[in-house]
Design an enzyme around this catalytic site. Structure first.
Site, PDB file in Angstrom:
ATOM      1  N   ASP A  13     -30.147  37.945 -21.006  1.00  0.00           N
ATOM      2  CA  ASP A  13     -30.854  38.753 -20.018  1.00  0.00           C
ATOM      3  C   ASP A  13     -32.031  37.986 -19.405  1.00  0.00           C
ATOM      4  OD1 ASP A  13     -31.404  40.954 -18.515  1.00  0.00           O
ATOM      5  OD2 ASP A  13     -32.191  42.177 -20.145  1.00  0.00           O
ATOM      6  N   ASN A  41     -22.502  46.618 -14.523  1.00  0.00           N
ATOM      7  CA  ASN A  41     -22.960  45.580 -13.595  1.00  0.00           C
ATOM      8  C   ASN A  41     -22.308  45.666 -12.210  1.00  0.00           C
ATOM      9  OD1 ASN A  41     -23.412  43.027 -16.177  1.00  0.00           O
ATOM     10  ND2 ASN A  41     -24.929  44.383 -15.238  1.00  0.00           N
TER      11      ASN A  41
END
Ligand code: FPP
Length: 253
Positions: free
Chosen positions: A31, A79
């Protein structure tokens, strides 16, 4: 299958690490790529490209240090909600990386596997993925598992459907469904020993929810692009300092 630690002489292993207490299976939520780029006034896609380099380095490092399996969260079912440009860029990056790195990974004995709904990927990415699986299926080196179009809840629901269909077809008794049969169907051999999430976020974000039940969790503020060997060493040292009790008073189940 469940990954086990294979203790082998690894010349590059930092002396601070105990080779007999390395995680056999490391999982990573990579991330912070977007923030890394934004901090430099660059497009978020530059962060993803740099993140792919980091991934290559960390995979090599895990392989050299004797870790048996690395599982990474590359693209979640959520996503798809990102701007189309970013999604398209990520898909072409996956395809490009697979094309560029496949032969070298195969030569090193890396066994590539994928988690998630591959049929939901663009056809060219799905083809590249299937080629990688087929080429490396008999390799005996590090297992490199990439979660793409992956969501843990839908994986669990799908497993329920499979087992329910078996019960409906008379192939399975309702009473035979327990944690072992359920987990086996869900590939609980993918239970990581250690999960690392970079960038300061402290969430699981729908990643391996069942499999992480007894995993050690490690969160770091370091952004994924900046996550290097030194950062991995720090995480592994902290892991080696932990006592894993699996709900008991000590020792593995
Ligand atoms: C999270 O950062 C990262 C991603 C959604 C993509 C991860 C993909 C790579 C590292 C590319 C390489 C992967 C393969 C398998 C070749 P973010 O965009 O959420 O960052 P932010 O939280 O700062 O916005």
């Amino acid at each position: 299958m469940t990954y086990t630690t294979t203790i082998q002489p690894v010349s590059s292993l930092p002396v601070e690490l105990d080779p007999s207490r390395l995680p056999a299976h490391l999982a990573i939520i990579m991330d912070g790529n977007g923030r890394w780029a934004e901090q430099r006034k660059m497009p978020r896609t530059v962060g993803h490209a740099q993140g792919a380099r980091t991934l290559k380095n960390i995979l090599t490092c895990c392989d050299e240090w004797g870790i048996s399996a690395l599982t990474v969260y590359a693209f979640s079912t959520e996503n798809w909600r990102r701007p189309l440009d970013e999604v398209n860029y990520l898909m072409s990056l996956f395809e490009r990386m697979l094309a560029q790195e496949l032969e070298a990974m195969h030569d090193r004995g890396v066994k590539l596997q994928f988690l998630g709904d591959l049929t939901g990927l663009p056809i060219s990415v799905e083809r590249a993925v299937r080629k990688a699986i087929e080429l490396t299926q008999h390799n005996r080196g590090i297992a490199f598992n990439v979660a793409m179009n992956y969501g843990s809840r839908s994986e669990i629901v799908e497993t329920c459907r499979i087992l329910a269909a078996r019960v409906q077809a008379g192939q399975l008794e309702l009473g035979e469904i327990d944690e072992v049969t359920f987990g086996r169907e869900l590939s609980d051999g993918l239970a990581p020993d250690l999960l690392i999430r970079t960038s300061g976020e402290m969430r699981l974000s729908n990643f391996l929810l069942w499999q992480l039940a007894y995993t050690e969790l490690y969160f770091t503020d370091t952004l994924w692009v900046d996550f290097d060997r030194a950062a991995l060493l720090k995480a592994l040292l902290e892991y080696q300092g932990r006592q894993r009790r699996f709900g008991g008073l000590g020792g593995a189940v």
